[in-house]
Write a protein that holds these residues in place. Sequence first.
Motif, PDB file in Angstrom:
ATOM      1  N   UNK A 414       0.716  -1.460  -0.094  1.00 54.18           N
ATOM      2  CA  UNK A 414      -0.096  -0.459  -0.094  1.00 54.18           C
ATOM      3  C   UNK A 414       0.286   1.096  -0.406  1.00 54.18           C
ATOM      4  N   UNK A 415       2.317   0.817   0.125  1.00 55.23           N
ATOM      5  CA  UNK A 415       3.182   2.200   0.042  1.00 55.23           C
ATOM      6  C   UNK A 415       4.649   2.049   0.206  1.00 55.23           C
ATOM      7  N   UNK A 416       5.115   3.226  -0.947  1.00 55.16           N
ATOM      8  CA  UNK A 416       7.018   2.211  -0.390  1.00 55.16           C
ATOM      9  C   UNK A 416       7.553   3.910  -0.251  1.00 55.16           C
ATOM     10  N   UNK A 417       8.644   3.250   0.821  1.00 52.57           N
ATOM     11  CA  UNK A 417       9.320   4.665   1.211  1.00 52.57           C
ATOM     12  C   UNK A 417      10.819   5.164   1.028  1.00 52.57           C
ATOM     13  N   UNK A 418      11.200   5.778   0.482  1.00 47.01           N
ATOM     14  CA  UNK A 418      12.399   5.547   0.138  1.00 47.01           C
ATOM     15  C   UNK A 418      13.597   6.916   0.825  1.00 47.01           C
ATOM     16  N   UNK A 419      14.262   4.980   2.126  1.00 46.07           N
ATOM     17  CA  UNK A 419      14.787   6.718   2.811  1.00 46.07           C
ATOM     18  C   UNK A 419      16.315   6.056   2.826  1.00 46.07           C
ATOM     19  N   UNK A 420      17.542   6.250   3.848  1.00 43.85           N
ATOM     20  CA  UNK A 420      18.821   6.155   3.684  1.00 43.85           C
ATOM     21  C   UNK A 420      19.389   5.951   5.162  1.00 43.85           C
ATOM     22  N   UNK A 421      20.172   5.649   5.416  1.00 46.51           N
ATOM     23  CA  UNK A 421      21.092   5.306   6.414  1.00 46.51           C
ATOM     24  C   UNK A 421      21.383   7.052   6.785  1.00 46.51           C
ATOM     25  N   UNK A 422      21.497   6.738   8.563  1.00 50.61           N
ATOM     26  CA  UNK A 422      21.320   8.137   9.670  1.00 50.61           C
ATOM     27  C   UNK A 422      21.463   8.192  10.302  1.00 50.61           C
ATOM     28  N   UNK A 423      21.742   8.982  11.225  1.00 56.16           N
ATOM     29  CA  UNK A 423      22.198   9.604  12.237  1.00 56.16           C
ATOM     30  C   UNK A 423      21.372   8.959  13.531  1.00 56.16           C
ATOM     31  N   UNK A 424      22.077   9.481  14.151  1.00 58.67           N
ATOM     32  CA  UNK A 424      21.800   9.346  15.990  1.00 58.67           C
ATOM     33  C   UNK A 424      20.721  10.244  16.098  1.00 58.67           C
ATOM     34  N   UNK A 425      20.057  10.428  17.736  1.00 61.47           N
ATOM     35  CA  UNK A 425      19.531  12.015  18.337  1.00 61.47           C
ATOM     36  C   UNK A 425      19.705  12.819  18.003  1.00 61.47           C
ATOM     37  N   UNK A 426      18.110  13.908  17.947  1.00 57.90           N
ATOM     38  CA  UNK A 426      19.062  14.748  17.569  1.00 57.90           C
ATOM     39  C   UNK A 426      18.419  16.171  18.516  1.00 57.90           C
ATOM     40  N   UNK A 427      18.858  17.135  19.242  1.00 61.47           N
ATOM     41  CA  UNK A 427      18.557  18.020  19.730  1.00 61.47           C
ATOM     42  C   UNK A 427      17.440  18.996  18.897  1.00 61.47           C
ATOM     43  N   UNK A 428      16.627  19.675  18.862  1.00 69.39           N
ATOM     44  CA  UNK A 428      16.352  20.602  17.939  1.00 69.39           C
ATOM     45  C   UNK A 428      16.057  21.827  18.857  1.00 69.39           C
ATOM     46  N   UNK A 429      15.444  22.270  17.719  1.00 70.25           N
ATOM     47  CA  UNK A 429      14.952  23.662  18.051  1.00 70.25           C
ATOM     48  C   UNK A 429      13.863  24.031  18.857  1.00 70.25           C
ATOM     49  N   UNK A 430      14.143  25.107  19.271  1.00 70.97           N
ATOM     50  CA  UNK A 430      12.332  25.761  20.469  1.00 70.97           C
ATOM     51  C   UNK A 430      11.521  25.435  19.845  1.00 70.97           C
ATOM     52  N   UNK A 431      11.646  25.865  18.525  1.00 73.56           N
ATOM     53  CA  UNK A 431      10.026  26.128  17.002  1.00 73.56           C
ATOM     54  C   UNK A 431       9.753  24.673  17.389  1.00 73.56           C
ATOM     55  N   UNK A 432      10.440  23.435  17.344  1.00 71.76           N
ATOM     56  CA  UNK A 432       9.921  22.411  17.533  1.00 71.76           C
ATOM     57  C   UNK A 432       9.159  21.327  18.569  1.00 71.76           C
ATOM     58  N   UNK A 433       8.893  21.972  19.825  1.00 73.26           N
ATOM     59  CA  UNK A 433       8.292  21.857  20.269  1.00 73.26           C
ATOM     60  C   UNK A 433       7.384  21.260  20.567  1.00 73.26           C
ATOM     61  N   UNK A 434       7.053  20.396  20.816  1.00 72.48           N
ATOM     62  CA  UNK A 434       5.516  19.816  20.961  1.00 72.48           C
ATOM     63  C   UNK A 434       4.393  20.328  22.096  1.00 72.48           C
ATOM     64  N   UNK A 435       5.257  21.151  23.036  1.00 74.88           N
ATOM     65  CA  UNK A 435       4.201  21.195  24.246  1.00 74.88           C
ATOM     66  C   UNK A 435       3.965  23.021  23.965  1.00 74.88           C
ATOM     67  N   UNK A 436       2.957  22.963  24.537  1.00 75.60           N
ATOM     68  CA  UNK A 436       2.396  24.379  24.896  1.00 75.60           C
ATOM     69  C   UNK A 436       2.150  25.125  26.361  1.00 75.60           C
ATOM     70  N   UNK A 437       2.563  26.690  26.168  1.00 80.11           N
ATOM     71  CA  UNK A 437       3.279  27.214  27.149  1.00 80.11           C
ATOM     72  C   UNK A 437       2.460  26.147  28.757  1.00 80.11           C
ATOM     73  N   UNK A 438       1.344  25.909  28.879  1.00 75.50           N
ATOM     74  CA  UNK A 438       0.816  25.414  30.142  1.00 75.50           C
ATOM     75  C   UNK A 438       0.964  23.847  30.095  1.00 75.50           C
ATOM     76  N   UNK A 439       2.426  23.656  28.912  1.00 77.01           N
ATOM     77  CA  UNK A 439       2.761  22.232  29.226  1.00 77.01           C
ATOM     78  C   UNK A 439       1.854  21.219  28.844  1.00 77.01           C
ATOM     79  N   UNK A 440       1.310  21.633  27.348  1.00 78.04           N
ATOM     80  CA  UNK A 440       0.144  19.736  26.987  1.00 78.04           C
ATOM     81  C   UNK A 440       0.342  20.068  25.360  1.00 78.04           C
ATOM     82  N   UNK A 441       0.226  18.650  24.781  1.00 77.45           N
ATOM     83  CA  UNK A 441       1.046  18.948  23.301  1.00 77.45           C
ATOM     84  C   UNK A 441      -0.700  19.669  22.618  1.00 77.45           C
TER      85      UNK A 441
END
Lengths: 445, 445
Positions: A414-441
Amino acid sequence: MTRMHELLEKYPVGKVSYLTSSLMSPVYQVTASAPVNIACIKYWGKRDTTLILPTNSSLSVTLSQDNLRSTTTSRSSSSFEKTRLWLNGVEEVIKPGARLDRCLAELRRMRKENVEDKDPSVPKLSTWNLHIASYNNFPTAAGLASSASGFAALTASVAALYGLNAFPQHPSSSYSPPADASQLSLIARQGSGSACRSLFGGFVAWEMGKDSNGRDSLAIQVAPESHWPSLHALICVVNSGKKGTSSTAGMQETVLTSELLKSRIKDVVPSRMSSITQAILAKDFDSFAKITMQDSNQFHAVCLDTFPPIFYLNDVSRAIIAIITELNRVSVEATGHLVAAYTFDAGPNAVIYTESENIKTIIQLLLNYFPIDFAASPFNDSFQLFGVGHPSAAPFPKGFNENVSRVWEKDSIKGLIHTKIGDGPRVLGEEESLLNVEGIPKTLA
Amino acid sequence: MTRMHELLEKYPVGKVSYLTSSLMSPVYQVTASAPVNIACIKYWGKRDTTLILPTNSSLSVTLSQDNLRSTTTSRSSSSFEKTRLWLNGVEEVIKPGARLDRCLAELRRMRKENVEDKDPSVPKLSTWNLHIASYNNFPTAAGLASSASGFAALTASVAALYGLNAFPQHPSSSYSPPADASQLSLIARQGSGSACRSLFGGFVAWEMGKDSNGRDSLAIQVAPESHWPSLHALICVVNSGKKGTSSTAGMQETVLTSELLKSRIKDVVPSRMSSITQAILAKDFDSFAKITMQDSNQFHAVCLDTFPPIFYLNDVSRAIIAIITELNRVSVEATGHLVAAYTFDAGPNAVIYTESENIKTIIQLLLNYFPIDFAASPFNDSFQLFGVGHPSAAPFPKGFNENVSRVWEKDSIKGLIHTKIGDGPRVLGEEESLLNVEGIPKTLA
């Protein structure tokens, strides 16, 4: 420079502090992402189900986070009344003593012993509650194990938050795993065994260890992703009628009932670990591919030797195996070399490893047997193989026996995903935060 | 009394002589039938491919010839210019040194040494050519191995013709295998390994032996069919898209490439042979069923561990396994006992062993998932389970989880065959002869 980067300069890497008008207590937060890994030497069986100590070593390839990743935001605040976790926006119950609880307890212990006890001036985050939000950018329906990338992202984000570890920012021209990633892998392992391997990029071994306390059952990097950057992967997402046996339950059934598992553990895996490591270091695709396919087959063989038997491969999986086997046969005849290696985890989806130059051919070959409605399941052509328009079938390679499979009903893959070998965990920027200011998603806000 | 019975009184059992106007030389002929056997402990792998010496012992149940059989007429005449063989009416080339040729050579040698050298008055049949016609009463499309019953019928008929052996006439109230059937099994084995087991009724072990000349690799009867007459079998003939790997080729691929086969041979089969023998002698269905299912699973597991992997089970086979597993689960919960045992040979067809009283329930259960067009594939209700009309589905047993399989397309199982445990080879009456007076198959005349 963003506010987050300013803060990163002010505080140890990975810690972000801010004050808001509504919340006067200090808040520390890190968002991190972690990759999916797909094993070439499979993990199947625990000798200790609480500590998650495996019955054999395993080895995997880390796939690129540009395509598939789990992202986790962990926030610590003295004002949080309890520790809470949301997975894809749905709050999960944190059971005392269960896997997640154990991971967090280990991280708190390390925060206290390695950081707070040494420097009384740092905030006592080990005593504060956490709000954690985790999100997988691939649908659960894709059938990819999300617990590995999920627990790796959680471990990476809390570790960075606690100042235990500095996973690099991304993009970085000189990405390399932090020195203590193997130590953190001990923690991720207790969340989900294979999560320990997602703490590194490239080729990663999970050494089973010997200690009954699990202290030596950890992940190490065999080679970084830069060692063999042309290694690509094609994931074939296979339609599956029903949910199979969970791997957690299944592997212990195998430990209890399969006679052949004993031989796999004792006689087979140790030499395969060493052979595939050599193959990887030598970039010997033939050996890498053969061992990968054999080990996938053997994993499914011990599932079948379980009583009652466990089946993850279905007729579509078997057709993919037949097609790749025939492609390899033709290629060995023409060039002396294998082209591709299939591997299957605890489900019917195939992951096909190959050098980047062969991905297009393989997709075009598969489409002869598996018509896909790309309008419904768009192909993300990240590597620009097909230009405009959808991928389509191409004539068979010379000498290819077309009869190795029938032509399947539309969307059997039902689908194909093309990817390659990759790196380990990354620390992301604040803009990627999943929590809002109240601390909920944010997704719930 | 028929002419044949008169002749049988005049000549040793199994020899028939007559003269015809067109053919003045004496003619000797025997027709015999032999049963199909289905292994509970599977034979997979040869240590000697010429003598057909297996890598492990095996054990089977002989199915009734009333339902499934091979019939062979062997005729010896000094006037025949060469030895010829017809299989289902089609003449086969007898390759010098190939399996059939070797079997016949062994039988001739025994005729000479055991009969002609001891009694110079008997005709020198060992020097005459043979005409042989063999016929299977079940379609090749049924996917049942016909080589076992075929070579057993050939061995039984030529042995009787040569005065080596007196397989009983049928019907007989006191059927018991002749004393030297194990010696003849050495010959049948060289035609097709599992054929040696079809020389006995009931439960039959093929002991792998140790000698490099194969002299101790023979079949013995563990228990006659009268020991456990209530043991019945239901064969589910499964539609298969394509012809799988032949067992002859497949098993040697497994010997060459499967690491797990070594463990199966060394660590698993010896104890299973002894456990299942005890289970049979005790009529302990629970143990018999469990070992049978486990060994079927393990045989398919070593096929999967072969490289490239060999698959015989398909999604329908797997659904049958799931249904029987669930039926057993419910039964163990209610009564503490298993109801049925599945086993699969080198193909997708299931053979389900059960006590006779459960066959109807199992058919009615399967029909919930597998609609069968009985008008096209009539069910031969030999045991009068259903009265008039076709079998049909019945409500699920109490507590049965219906979701263990989906409902399949019509004729995914294309037919059901109900049979029971049966006797060994039978010498048949003259009226069963497959050869006409000229010595060619009647079907061709």
